[in-house]
Design a protein around this motif. Sequence first.
Motif, PDB file in Angstrom:
ATOM      1  N   PHE A  57       1.032  -1.090   0.213  1.00 22.20           N
ATOM      2  CA  PHE A  57      -0.065  -0.132  -0.099  1.00 22.20           C
ATOM      3  C   PHE A  57       0.876   1.175   0.041  1.00 22.20           C
ATOM      4  O   PHE A  57       2.019   1.270   0.761  1.00 22.20           O
ATOM      5  N   PHE A  58       0.483   2.122  -0.873  1.00 24.28           N
ATOM      6  CA  PHE A  58       1.405   3.342  -1.037  1.00 24.28           C
ATOM      7  C   PHE A  58       0.575   4.473  -1.025  1.00 24.28           C
ATOM      8  O   PHE A  58      -0.235   4.815  -1.784  1.00 24.28           O
ATOM      9  N   GLU A  59       0.805   5.424  -0.009  1.00 22.95           N
ATOM     10  CA  GLU A  59      -0.044   6.536   0.135  1.00 22.95           C
ATOM     11  C   GLU A  59       1.140   7.825  -0.394  1.00 22.95           C
ATOM     12  O   GLU A  59       1.867   7.988   0.199  1.00 22.95           O
ATOM     13  N   LEU A  65      -2.460   3.985  -3.505  1.00 22.91           N
ATOM     14  CA  LEU A  65      -2.420   2.896  -4.394  1.00 22.91           C
ATOM     15  C   LEU A  65      -2.271   1.525  -3.606  1.00 22.91           C
ATOM     16  O   LEU A  65      -1.364   1.412  -2.948  1.00 22.91           O
ATOM     17  N   LEU A  66      -3.072   0.450  -3.925  1.00 23.10           N
ATOM     18  CA  LEU A  66      -2.963  -0.888  -3.523  1.00 23.10           C
ATOM     19  C   LEU A  66      -2.379  -1.795  -4.765  1.00 23.10           C
ATOM     20  O   LEU A  66      -2.965  -1.757  -5.827  1.00 23.10           O
ATOM     21  N   LEU A  67      -1.184  -2.397  -4.287  1.00 27.45           N
ATOM     22  CA  LEU A  67      -0.875  -3.341  -5.463  1.00 27.45           C
ATOM     23  C   LEU A  67      -0.797  -4.754  -4.885  1.00 27.45           C
ATOM     24  O   LEU A  67      -0.364  -4.948  -3.720  1.00 27.45           O
ATOM     25  N   VAL A  68      -1.168  -5.859  -5.841  1.00 26.98           N
ATOM     26  CA  VAL A  68      -0.902  -7.118  -5.340  1.00 26.98           C
ATOM     27  C   VAL A  68      -0.181  -7.898  -6.410  1.00 26.98           C
ATOM     28  O   VAL A  68      -0.700  -8.445  -7.421  1.00 26.98           O
ATOM     29  N   SER A 242       9.189 -24.388   4.120  1.00 22.98           N
ATOM     30  CA  SER A 242       9.410 -23.790   2.713  1.00 22.98           C
ATOM     31  C   SER A 242       8.737 -22.514   2.603  1.00 22.98           C
ATOM     32  O   SER A 242       8.644 -21.808   1.759  1.00 22.98           O
ATOM     33  N   LEU A 243       8.339 -21.941   3.699  1.00 27.46           N
ATOM     34  CA  LEU A 243       7.784 -20.409   4.030  1.00 27.46           C
ATOM     35  C   LEU A 243       8.819 -19.301   4.405  1.00 27.46           C
ATOM     36  O   LEU A 243       9.772 -19.733   5.096  1.00 27.46           O
ATOM     37  N   GLU A 244       8.492 -18.096   3.989  1.00 25.39           N
ATOM     38  CA  GLU A 244       9.139 -17.109   4.278  1.00 25.39           C
ATOM     39  C   GLU A 244       8.012 -15.768   4.479  1.00 25.39           C
ATOM     40  O   GLU A 244       7.259 -15.888   3.698  1.00 25.39           O
ATOM     41  N   ILE A 245       7.935 -15.319   5.641  1.00 22.48           N
ATOM     42  CA  ILE A 245       6.888 -14.306   5.829  1.00 22.48           C
ATOM     43  C   ILE A 245       7.637 -12.968   6.267  1.00 22.48           C
ATOM     44  O   ILE A 245       8.342 -13.056   7.233  1.00 22.48           O
ATOM     45  N   GLY A 246       7.319 -11.869   5.585  1.00 15.49           N
ATOM     46  CA  GLY A 246       7.984 -10.695   5.973  1.00 15.49           C
ATOM     47  C   GLY A 246       6.908  -9.507   5.934  1.00 15.49           C
ATOM     48  O   GLY A 246       6.023  -9.250   5.283  1.00 15.49           O
ATOM     49  N   VAL A 247       7.440  -8.276   6.635  1.00 15.87           N
ATOM     50  CA  VAL A 247       6.844  -6.901   6.461  1.00 15.87           C
ATOM     51  C   VAL A 247       8.029  -5.800   6.487  1.00 15.87           C
ATOM     52  O   VAL A 247       8.779  -6.040   7.224  1.00 15.87           O
ATOM     53  N   GLY A 248       7.788  -4.774   5.669  1.00 19.13           N
ATOM     54  CA  GLY A 248       8.604  -3.871   5.317  1.00 19.13           C
ATOM     55  C   GLY A 248       7.842  -2.591   5.262  1.00 19.13           C
ATOM     56  O   GLY A 248       6.826  -2.457   4.728  1.00 19.13           O
ATOM     57  N   ALA A 249       8.521  -1.357   5.670  1.00 20.14           N
ATOM     58  CA  ALA A 249       7.952  -0.104   5.677  1.00 20.14           C
ATOM     59  C   ALA A 249       8.811   0.972   4.993  1.00 20.14           C
ATOM     60  O   ALA A 249       9.594   1.662   5.607  1.00 20.14           O
ATOM     61  N   PRO A 250       8.805   1.121   3.774  1.00 16.64           N
ATOM     62  CA  PRO A 250       9.548   2.036   3.151  1.00 16.64           C
ATOM     63  C   PRO A 250       9.207   3.563   3.373  1.00 16.64           C
ATOM     64  O   PRO A 250       8.163   4.012   3.442  1.00 16.64           O
ATOM     65  N   LEU A 251      10.279   4.333   3.834  1.00 20.35           N
ATOM     66  CA  LEU A 251      10.059   5.656   4.290  1.00 20.35           C
ATOM     67  C   LEU A 251      10.583   6.710   3.386  1.00 20.35           C
ATOM     68  O   LEU A 251      12.066   6.649   2.897  1.00 20.35           O
ATOM     69  N   ASP A 256       9.557  14.091  -3.831  1.00 20.87           N
ATOM     70  CA  ASP A 256       8.888  12.806  -4.667  1.00 20.87           C
ATOM     71  C   ASP A 256       8.550  11.745  -4.248  1.00 20.87           C
ATOM     72  O   ASP A 256       7.818  11.113  -4.870  1.00 20.87           O
ATOM     73  N   ALA A 257       8.957  11.454  -3.263  1.00 19.88           N
ATOM     74  CA  ALA A 257       8.778  10.102  -2.511  1.00 19.88           C
ATOM     75  C   ALA A 257       7.286   9.947  -2.000  1.00 19.88           C
ATOM     76  O   ALA A 257       6.828  11.045  -1.584  1.00 19.88           O
ATOM     77  N   ASP A 258       6.638   8.867  -1.821  1.00 23.33           N
ATOM     78  CA  ASP A 258       5.303   8.724  -1.282  1.00 23.33           C
ATOM     79  C   ASP A 258       5.572   9.048   0.201  1.00 23.33           C
ATOM     80  O   ASP A 258       6.385   8.837   0.853  1.00 23.33           O
ATOM     81  N   ASN A 259       4.345   9.587   0.774  1.00 23.44           N
ATOM     82  CA  ASN A 259       4.177   9.798   2.073  1.00 23.44           C
ATOM     83  C   ASN A 259       4.579   8.643   3.162  1.00 23.44           C
ATOM     84  O   ASN A 259       5.339   8.790   4.003  1.00 23.44           O
TER      85      ASN A 259
END
Length: 275
Positions: A57-59, A65-68, A242-251, A256-259
């Motif tokens: 999700f990009f604000e 914008l929501l991308l899958v 065989s799984l990998e799970i993660g979460v990231g928060a681009p700042l 010009d960058a998203d909020n």
Amino acid sequence: MLPFFLILFLLSLSSPVLAMDVGPERDYEQSIQEVFQTQLVYPQEAGEFQFILQPGFFEGSGRDLLLVPLKTEFGLTDHWQLGLGWIAFQDRRPTAGSETWGIGDIEIDTKYSIMNLSASDFHMAIGGAIEFPIANIHRDLTDGFIEYTPRLLMAYDLVSLDRSQIFWEGNVNLVQRILKHRNPANDVPGAHQMNINTGFFIPFSEMRFVSEIRWSYDRWNNNGLENSVYYTPGLVWDPPSSLEIGVGAPLGLTPDADNFRIMGLLLFELGGTEL
């Protein structure tokens, strides 16, 4: 432009061309499969499939914008892989105008990796991708470009720090417009874009602490509008499966960058050389 970059892409598909004399290679330990904004040097093993779901999700100042995106990778050899990516769903909510949603573009890519170059802790890979605009440009679900993306990847293992790794990726998106809006004023500038990604990860038990910086710039040509820098802290859980799970928060660090951005990661592997 098109024939040249098709040749470049096809050359990257040819593992014999890349089978240079790089010295002996030793077994390496893969501490993580994927991060959030950077492609890593690791290849898929021969016969191994990897399936990746990476919703985000990009604000931004002009839209939300929501991308899958969905992606699958397959190891042709222990060094050479092919991939197919597709934005299976996206939802765009502009500040001014109507909400639009639907499918996005597709991408095919390839990568050839040389691990433990000359029996060292240094790795490298070269690769390329071609993205095809299959989404509806009149609903702003695509920019209407075929994109050719040659890339170079490097990494260095910090073996004494529990196999932490410093990684780097450089690529350039070379665009060729094939779809246009009815009103040309709505078309995004056809500017080629440079992208530099770098970062590191630190394993701790089953967790991987990830830190990345991404710089994207296209103002050097064709009235480009992009000059964005993101810093992405993240956390990836790599359980003994065989799984990998993660979460990231681009700042965003530039105007010009998203909020705000938030990205997820769900990965599953199947097969491999042992089958």
